[in-house]
Design a protein around this motif. Structure first.
Motif, PDB file in Angstrom:
ATOM      1  N   PRO A 300       0.823  -1.216   0.000  1.00  0.00           N
ATOM      2  CA  PRO A 300       0.000   0.000   0.000  1.00  0.00           C
ATOM      3  C   PRO A 300       0.859   1.269   0.000  1.00  0.00           C
ATOM      4  O   PRO A 300       2.001   1.260   0.478  1.00  0.00           O
ATOM      5  N   SER A 301       0.302   2.355  -0.530  1.00  0.00           N
ATOM      6  CA  SER A 301       1.052   3.599  -0.694  1.00  0.00           C
ATOM      7  C   SER A 301       0.349   4.782  -0.042  1.00  0.00           C
ATOM      8  O   SER A 301      -0.874   4.790   0.100  1.00  0.00           O
ATOM      9  N   VAL A 302       1.156   5.786   0.284  1.00  0.00           N
ATOM     10  CA  VAL A 302       0.632   7.091   0.683  1.00  0.00           C
ATOM     11  C   VAL A 302       1.280   8.110  -0.243  1.00  0.00           C
ATOM     12  O   VAL A 302       2.504   8.183  -0.346  1.00  0.00           O
ATOM     13  N   THR A 303       0.453   8.876  -0.944  1.00  0.00           N
ATOM     14  CA  THR A 303       0.980   9.822  -1.926  1.00  0.00           C
ATOM     15  C   THR A 303       0.164  11.109  -1.897  1.00  0.00           C
ATOM     16  O   THR A 303      -0.732  11.272  -1.062  1.00  0.00           O
ATOM     17  N   THR A 304       0.488  12.012  -2.797  1.00  0.00           N
ATOM     18  CA  THR A 304      -0.189  13.305  -2.912  1.00  0.00           C
ATOM     19  C   THR A 304      -1.124  13.287  -4.117  1.00  0.00           C
ATOM     20  O   THR A 304      -1.146  12.321  -4.884  1.00  0.00           O
ATOM     21  N   GLU A 305      -1.847  14.383  -4.321  1.00  0.00           N
ATOM     22  CA  GLU A 305      -2.728  14.475  -5.492  1.00  0.00           C
ATOM     23  C   GLU A 305      -1.922  14.435  -6.788  1.00  0.00           C
ATOM     24  O   GLU A 305      -2.349  13.823  -7.771  1.00  0.00           O
ATOM     25  N   VAL A 306      -0.778  15.082  -6.794  1.00  0.00           N
ATOM     26  CA  VAL A 306       0.068  15.047  -7.992  1.00  0.00           C
ATOM     27  C   VAL A 306       0.557  13.627  -8.236  1.00  0.00           C
ATOM     28  O   VAL A 306       0.556  13.134  -9.363  1.00  0.00           O
ATOM     29  N   GLY A 307       0.967  12.931  -7.178  1.00  0.00           N
ATOM     30  CA  GLY A 307       1.429  11.553  -7.321  1.00  0.00           C
ATOM     31  C   GLY A 307       0.339  10.626  -7.820  1.00  0.00           C
ATOM     32  O   GLY A 307       0.582   9.728  -8.622  1.00  0.00           O
ATOM     33  N   ALA A 308      -0.880  10.853  -7.348  1.00  0.00           N
ATOM     34  CA  ALA A 308      -2.001   9.965  -7.668  1.00  0.00           C
ATOM     35  C   ALA A 308      -2.611  10.250  -9.033  1.00  0.00           C
ATOM     36  O   ALA A 308      -3.397   9.445  -9.536  1.00  0.00           O
ATOM     37  N   GLU A 309      -2.256  11.336  -9.647  1.00  0.00           N
ATOM     38  CA  GLU A 309      -2.893  11.785 -10.883  1.00  0.00           C
ATOM     39  C   GLU A 309      -2.840  10.725 -11.980  1.00  0.00           C
ATOM     40  O   GLU A 309      -1.785  10.193 -12.304  1.00  0.00           O
TER      41      GLU A 309
END
Length: 410
Positions: A300-309
């Protein structure tokens, strides 16, 4: 009749080093499966991390910038399709391809929108919201012109498709959505992956020649890791990535549990050892390969909106998306400690790979478009007057600048 493809690479593919390298290998495998004879040519020096393409049946040729030797080479090769790896290669060689092989289908693989990444970086530096004043930069003028000059451009993210159509008004006919094309993850393979209790520590990974990755690791070090380490004093963050510079290695601190590991020979192995992937990316574009490596390996990951785009669409995320660093750290801690949530997020990742990035589905769409584009080449070019106009001006400027440089270097 044998079908021939020429790929003009910005760099030699390094699938172990970068998502761009993996992407190129996916495209090569696609065309090999369609019985194309493939030649990969690049003006770039080859590193030790570059894959030997000859082992998979692809010819490798070094080419020179601003040198008419390319003209004879491509005329003799006479490819049906020329694929440019990023717009910079189309700027350098596109006019030569058009002159020597006017009937070849010209495809641009954008990799990601360079103008979007640059604009976001500038906005971050200025500490201002990203908007069109940052998007419409000089790189955009070059990149969008290159898209118009090609018969088809491969766009890796749905978000970037929308940006091109809505902000730059690029016609649909010139664009084709082709994300990462990945093998399905079987239940048999997921059952072999290490379980929650068998995994330890956090992981962050990314090629350090790519500036967003260095910014991400620095952001982790200065802002996010400390509150995580405070709550989880035995946890470590293992930082992997090719081409780690001295400024990256200086972030290594064993006392703080911030461990810079450097190049990962096998990304699957190190990803499967980790419990959570941290990817707080603050600027960039395209699809982030690290998130796909994580999903494929059940991390599982934790990312930002830019990362998830462009990654998740309407699917449930394989972790959490947070821009606020305090909340991001809290979510990372929760994911690390809560087995029930961890397993749920892991399953989400498998579904995303199998249903959104299914190789067979995307390959079938792609071959249809390629074949149709070849059949309708003259008609499509007639309908793209802007592209013809830009080709005309490129021939008058870049062509003669290149010839001048060649004469100067004699």
């Amino acid at each position: 009749m044998k079908k021939n493809l020429l790929i003009i690479g910005y760099v030699w593919p390094e699938p172990k080093s970068s998502a761009a390298g993996s992407r190129m290998l996916q495209l090569i495998e696609f065309f090999l499966n369609e019985n194309y004879g493939i030649t990969f040519a690049s003006p770039c020096a080859k590193s030790d991390n570059a894959i030997n393409l000859e082992t998979i049946g692809v010819s490798q040729i070094s080419i020179a910038l601003n040198n008419s030797s390319f003209d004879g080479f491509i005329k003799e090769l006479n490819p049906n399709i020329v694929l440019f790896d990023r717009f910079m290669m189309e700027e350098q060689f596109g006019w030569r391809v058009a002159e020597q092989c006017p009937n070849a289908l010209r495809i641009l693989d954008t990799e990601d929108l360079h103008c979007l990444r640059k604009g976001r970086h500038l906005a971050l530096k200025d500490q201002k919201p990203f908007d069109n004043t940052y998007l419409f930069n000089d790189t955009a003028k070059r990149e969008i012109a290159s898209i118009y000059r090609n018969d088809l451009s491969l766009i890796i993210s749905e978000v970037e498709m929308e940006i091109l159509k809505n902000h730059f008004k690029v016609p649909d006919a010139l664009l084709f959505y082709l994300p990462f094309i990945l093998d399905e993850i079987s239940e048999e393979n997921t059952n072999k992956l290490p379980k929650f209790e068998e995994r330890h520590h956090f992981i962050s990974i990314g090629n350090f020649l790519h500036e967003p990755n260095y910014d991400m690791v620095l952001y982790l070090k200065e802002t996010i890791w400390r509150p995580i380490r405070k709550q989880l004093p035995k946890a470590e963050l293992h930082v992997y990535g090719a081409y780690a510079s001295q400024k990256v290695n200086q972030l290594h601190n064993e006392k703080e549990g911030f461990i810079v590991k450097g190049f990962a020979e096998d990304v699957n192995e190190v990803m499967q050892q980790a419990k959570v992937c941290l990817a707080p990316i603050r600027f960039g574009a395209g699809l982030k390969g690290k998130l796909f490596d994580a999903m494929q390996n059940g991390t599982p990951s934790v990312t930002t909106e830019v990362g998830a785009e462009g990654v998740y669409g309407n699917f449930d995320v394989n972790g959490f998306i947070e821009n606020n660093p305090e909340i991001l750290a809290a979510k990372a801690i929760q994911l690390y400690q809560n087995e029930t949530i961890w397993k749920e997020k892991q399953e989400n990742g498998f579904s995303i790979i199998n249903l959104r990035f299914n190789k067979k589905e995307h390959q079938n769409r792609f071959i249809e478009v390629v074949e149709q584009s070849i059949k309708q080449l003259k008609e499509n070019r007639l309908n793209n007057f802007t592209g013809q106009m830009l080709h005309h001006h490129l021939l008058q400027s870049t062509k003669y600048m290149s010839k001048w440089i060649e004469e100067k270097n004699r």
